[in-house]
Design a protein around this motif. Structure first.
Motif, PDB file in Angstrom:
ATOM      1  N   VAL A  40       2.734  -7.565   5.860  1.00  0.00           N
ATOM      2  CA  VAL A  40       2.190  -7.973   4.567  1.00  0.00           C
ATOM      3  C   VAL A  40       2.086  -9.492   4.516  1.00  0.00           C
ATOM      4  CG1 VAL A  40       2.956  -5.980   3.232  1.00  0.00           C
ATOM      5  CG2 VAL A  40       4.486  -7.906   3.527  1.00  0.00           C
ATOM      6  N   HIS A  41       1.261  -9.959   3.611  1.00  0.00           N
ATOM      7  CA  HIS A  41       1.037 -11.396   3.449  1.00  0.00           C
ATOM      8  C   HIS A  41       1.218 -11.788   1.993  1.00  0.00           C
ATOM      9  CE1 HIS A  41      -0.540 -11.399   7.506  1.00  0.00           C
ATOM     10  NE2 HIS A  41      -1.254 -10.341   7.171  1.00  0.00           N
ATOM     11  N   GLN A  42       1.425 -13.055   1.766  1.00  0.00           N
ATOM     12  CA  GLN A  42       1.588 -13.566   0.408  1.00  0.00           C
ATOM     13  C   GLN A  42       0.398 -13.161  -0.451  1.00  0.00           C
ATOM     14  OE1 GLN A  42       2.116 -17.785   0.185  1.00  0.00           O
ATOM     15  NE2 GLN A  42       2.374 -17.773  -2.016  1.00  0.00           N
ATOM     16  N   GLY A  43       0.702 -12.647  -1.639  1.00  0.00           N
ATOM     17  CA  GLY A  43      -0.334 -12.253  -2.586  1.00  0.00           C
ATOM     18  C   GLY A  43      -0.851 -10.840  -2.402  1.00  0.00           C
ATOM     19  N   GLU A  44      -0.419 -10.158  -1.372  1.00  0.00           N
ATOM     20  CA  GLU A  44      -0.912  -8.801  -1.095  1.00  0.00           C
ATOM     21  C   GLU A  44      -0.284  -7.774  -2.033  1.00  0.00           C
ATOM     22  OE1 GLU A  44      -1.129  -5.641   2.642  1.00  0.00           O
ATOM     23  OE2 GLU A  44      -0.642  -7.725   3.030  1.00  0.00           O
ATOM     24  N   TRP A  45      -1.103  -6.814  -2.453  1.00  0.00           N
ATOM     25  CA  TRP A  45      -0.617  -5.663  -3.210  1.00  0.00           C
ATOM     26  C   TRP A  45      -0.102  -4.649  -2.212  1.00  0.00           C
ATOM     27  CZ3 TRP A  45      -0.527  -5.603  -8.453  1.00  0.00           C
ATOM     28  CH2 TRP A  45      -1.289  -6.571  -9.105  1.00  0.00           C
ATOM     29  N   VAL A  46       0.987  -3.998  -2.527  1.00  0.00           N
ATOM     30  CA  VAL A  46       1.519  -2.950  -1.659  1.00  0.00           C
ATOM     31  C   VAL A  46       1.649  -1.665  -2.461  1.00  0.00           C
ATOM     32  CG1 VAL A  46       2.719  -4.512  -0.077  1.00  0.00           C
ATOM     33  CG2 VAL A  46       3.913  -3.683  -2.103  1.00  0.00           C
ATOM     34  N   GLY A  90      10.488  12.747 -17.741  1.00  0.00           N
ATOM     35  CA  GLY A  90      10.666  12.604 -19.184  1.00  0.00           C
ATOM     36  C   GLY A  90       9.829  11.502 -19.799  1.00  0.00           C
ATOM     37  N   GLU A  91      10.504  10.578 -20.480  1.00  0.00           N
ATOM     38  CA  GLU A  91       9.802   9.506 -21.191  1.00  0.00           C
ATOM     39  C   GLU A  91       9.099   8.535 -20.259  1.00  0.00           C
ATOM     40  OE1 GLU A  91      12.776   7.487 -23.457  1.00  0.00           O
ATOM     41  OE2 GLU A  91      13.844   6.793 -21.704  1.00  0.00           O
ATOM     42  N   TYR A  92       9.377   8.616 -18.954  1.00  0.00           N
ATOM     43  CA  TYR A  92       8.741   7.713 -17.982  1.00  0.00           C
ATOM     44  C   TYR A  92       7.417   8.245 -17.467  1.00  0.00           C
ATOM     45  CZ  TYR A  92      13.369   5.640 -17.933  1.00  0.00           C
ATOM     46  OH  TYR A  92      14.550   5.058 -18.301  1.00  0.00           O
ATOM     47  N   GLU A  93       6.974   9.374 -17.994  1.00  0.00           N
ATOM     48  CA  GLU A  93       5.757  10.013 -17.515  1.00  0.00           C
ATOM     49  C   GLU A  93       4.543   9.077 -17.538  1.00  0.00           C
ATOM     50  OE1 GLU A  93       3.688  14.273 -18.239  1.00  0.00           O
ATOM     51  OE2 GLU A  93       4.284  13.168 -20.036  1.00  0.00           O
ATOM     52  N   SER A  94       4.444   8.226 -18.523  1.00  0.00           N
ATOM     53  CA  SER A  94       3.274   7.357 -18.637  1.00  0.00           C
ATOM     54  C   SER A  94       3.584   5.899 -18.295  1.00  0.00           C
ATOM     55  CB  SER A  94       2.681   7.472 -20.042  1.00  0.00           C
ATOM     56  OG  SER A  94       3.683   7.272 -21.016  1.00  0.00           O
ATOM     57  N   VAL A  95       4.694   5.658 -17.612  1.00  0.00           N
ATOM     58  CA  VAL A  95       5.042   4.313 -17.164  1.00  0.00           C
ATOM     59  C   VAL A  95       4.498   4.122 -15.757  1.00  0.00           C
ATOM     60  CG1 VAL A  95       6.936   2.732 -16.672  1.00  0.00           C
ATOM     61  CG2 VAL A  95       7.077   4.262 -18.627  1.00  0.00           C
ATOM     62  N   ARG A  96       3.977   2.923 -15.484  1.00  0.00           N
ATOM     63  CA  ARG A  96       3.299   2.640 -14.227  1.00  0.00           C
ATOM     64  C   ARG A  96       3.887   1.390 -13.579  1.00  0.00           C
ATOM     65  NH1 ARG A  96      -1.247  -0.481 -13.115  1.00  0.00           N
ATOM     66  NH2 ARG A  96      -1.488  -1.064 -15.284  1.00  0.00           N
ATOM     67  N   LEU A  97       3.999   1.416 -12.245  1.00  0.00           N
ATOM     68  CA  LEU A  97       4.504   0.277 -11.485  1.00  0.00           C
ATOM     69  C   LEU A  97       3.405  -0.292 -10.593  1.00  0.00           C
ATOM     70  CD1 LEU A  97       7.872   1.793 -10.158  1.00  0.00           C
ATOM     71  CD2 LEU A  97       7.528   0.429 -12.218  1.00  0.00           C
ATOM     72  N   GLU A  98       3.390  -1.606 -10.469  1.00  0.00           N
ATOM     73  CA  GLU A  98       2.543  -2.284  -9.491  1.00  0.00           C
ATOM     74  C   GLU A  98       3.456  -3.189  -8.684  1.00  0.00           C
ATOM     75  OE1 GLU A  98      -0.500  -4.475 -11.523  1.00  0.00           O
ATOM     76  OE2 GLU A  98      -1.672  -2.678 -11.948  1.00  0.00           O
ATOM     77  N   TYR A 109      14.939  -9.276   8.160  1.00  0.00           N
ATOM     78  CA  TYR A 109      15.551  -8.067   7.639  1.00  0.00           C
ATOM     79  C   TYR A 109      14.984  -7.604   6.304  1.00  0.00           C
ATOM     80  CZ  TYR A 109      18.927  -9.151  11.234  1.00  0.00           C
ATOM     81  OH  TYR A 109      19.505  -9.426  12.428  1.00  0.00           O
ATOM     82  N   ARG A 110      14.430  -8.528   5.520  1.00  0.00           N
ATOM     83  CA  ARG A 110      13.920  -8.159   4.202  1.00  0.00           C
ATOM     84  C   ARG A 110      12.796  -9.090   3.779  1.00  0.00           C
ATOM     85  NH1 ARG A 110      18.341  -7.998   0.031  1.00  0.00           N
ATOM     86  NH2 ARG A 110      19.272  -6.744   1.630  1.00  0.00           N
ATOM     87  N   ILE A 111      11.989  -8.588   2.844  1.00  0.00           N
ATOM     88  CA  ILE A 111      10.883  -9.340   2.258  1.00  0.00           C
ATOM     89  C   ILE A 111      11.037  -9.220   0.746  1.00  0.00           C
ATOM     90  CG2 ILE A 111       8.374  -9.433   1.936  1.00  0.00           C
ATOM     91  CD1 ILE A 111       8.101  -8.049   4.667  1.00  0.00           C
ATOM     92  N   GLY A 112      10.792 -10.293   0.027  1.00  0.00           N
ATOM     93  CA  GLY A 112      10.836 -10.238  -1.427  1.00  0.00           C
ATOM     94  C   GLY A 112       9.552  -9.655  -1.988  1.00  0.00           C
ATOM     95  N   ALA A 113       9.682  -8.799  -2.984  1.00  0.00           N
ATOM     96  CA  ALA A 113       8.531  -8.202  -3.661  1.00  0.00           C
ATOM     97  C   ALA A 113       8.709  -8.354  -5.164  1.00  0.00           C
ATOM     98  CB  ALA A 113       8.404  -6.727  -3.286  1.00  0.00           C
ATOM     99  N   LEU A 114       7.628  -8.235  -5.882  1.00  0.00           N
ATOM    100  CA  LEU A 114       7.652  -8.328  -7.335  1.00  0.00           C
ATOM    101  C   LEU A 114       7.022  -7.062  -7.904  1.00  0.00           C
ATOM    102  CD1 LEU A 114       8.287 -10.143  -9.795  1.00  0.00           C
ATOM    103  CD2 LEU A 114       5.925 -10.959  -9.638  1.00  0.00           C
ATOM    104  N   ILE A 115       7.820  -6.301  -8.648  1.00  0.00           N
ATOM    105  CA  ILE A 115       7.325  -5.087  -9.301  1.00  0.00           C
ATOM    106  C   ILE A 115       7.051  -5.410 -10.757  1.00  0.00           C
ATOM    107  CG2 ILE A 115       7.944  -2.766 -10.083  1.00  0.00           C
ATOM    108  CD1 ILE A 115       9.436  -2.363  -7.495  1.00  0.00           C
ATOM    109  N   THR A 116       5.864  -5.023 -11.213  1.00  0.00           N
ATOM    110  CA  THR A 116       5.472  -5.192 -12.607  1.00  0.00           C
ATOM    111  C   THR A 116       5.434  -3.802 -13.239  1.00  0.00           C
ATOM    112  OG1 THR A 116       4.114  -7.066 -11.915  1.00  0.00           O
ATOM    113  CG2 THR A 116       3.767  -6.241 -14.134  1.00  0.00           C
ATOM    114  N   VAL A 117       6.036  -3.677 -14.407  1.00  0.00           N
ATOM    115  CA  VAL A 117       6.161  -2.378 -15.076  1.00  0.00           C
ATOM    116  C   VAL A 117       5.294  -2.381 -16.339  1.00  0.00           C
ATOM    117  CG1 VAL A 117       7.786  -0.702 -16.044  1.00  0.00           C
ATOM    118  CG2 VAL A 117       8.557  -2.285 -14.249  1.00  0.00           C
ATOM    119  N   TYR A 118       4.433  -1.354 -16.451  1.00  0.00           N
ATOM    120  CA  TYR A 118       3.544  -1.188 -17.600  1.00  0.00           C
ATOM    121  C   TYR A 118       3.742   0.190 -18.209  1.00  0.00           C
ATOM    122  CZ  TYR A 118       0.840  -4.975 -15.404  1.00  0.00           C
ATOM    123  OH  TYR A 118       0.442  -6.151 -14.835  1.00  0.00           O
ATOM    124  N   GLY A 119       3.450   0.272 -19.492  1.00  0.00           N
ATOM    125  CA  GLY A 119       3.513   1.571 -20.151  1.00  0.00           C
ATOM    126  C   GLY A 119       3.082   1.464 -21.599  1.00  0.00           C
TER     127      GLY A 119
END
Length: 124
Positions: A40-46, A90-98, A109-119
């Motif tokens: 993966v590269h900087q700025g890439e969506w996974v 349950g209540e998370y049925e309409s919650v979405r992650l990017e 050993y690891r890469i940092g990622a940023l998860i954005t939560v919408y709902g």
């Protein structure tokens, strides 16, 4: 007419996203990267993919790059807490992650990622 129908379907999809609200952002580690060939590269969506049958962790969330090649997994503690959202329980049925890679990967050993939560606003 098929074009008009397709446009109306797209309008409906956009309307659904307009009803979403940002719940927040979470920095998470992608671990196990030395075992997989995905890059993966900087700025890439996974893509985040649940692996309920993973033999090492039933809460596992696999991370794939845009070519569909596995990069690693979301860290175990984070995967445990994100599992209900990924499974739409349950209540998370309409919650979405990017998920994106905000900084250039530089670890072995690891890469940092940023998860954005919408709902929906009412669940915030």
């Amino acid at each position: 007419m098929a074009t008009l129908s397709a446009l109306n379907e797209n309008d409906d999809l956009e309307g659904e996203e307009d009803d979403e609200t940002l719940y927040g952002m979470l920095r998470v580690p992608i671990v196990g990267i030395r075992y997989y060939r995905g890059v993966v590269h900087q700025g890439e969506w996974v893509d985040l993919v649940r692996e309920p049958n993973n033999p090492y962790d039933r809460n596992a969330i696999r991370v794939d790059n845009q070519s569909g090649i596995q990069v690693g997994h979301i860290g175990r503690d984070f995967a445990y807490n994100l599992r209900p959202i990924m499974d739409g329980v349950g209540e998370y049925e309409s919650v979405r992650l990017e998920c994106t890679i905000p900084n250039a990967p530089n670890g072995v050993y690891r890469i940092g990622a940023l998860i954005t939560v919408y709902g929906p606003e009412n669940l915030k």
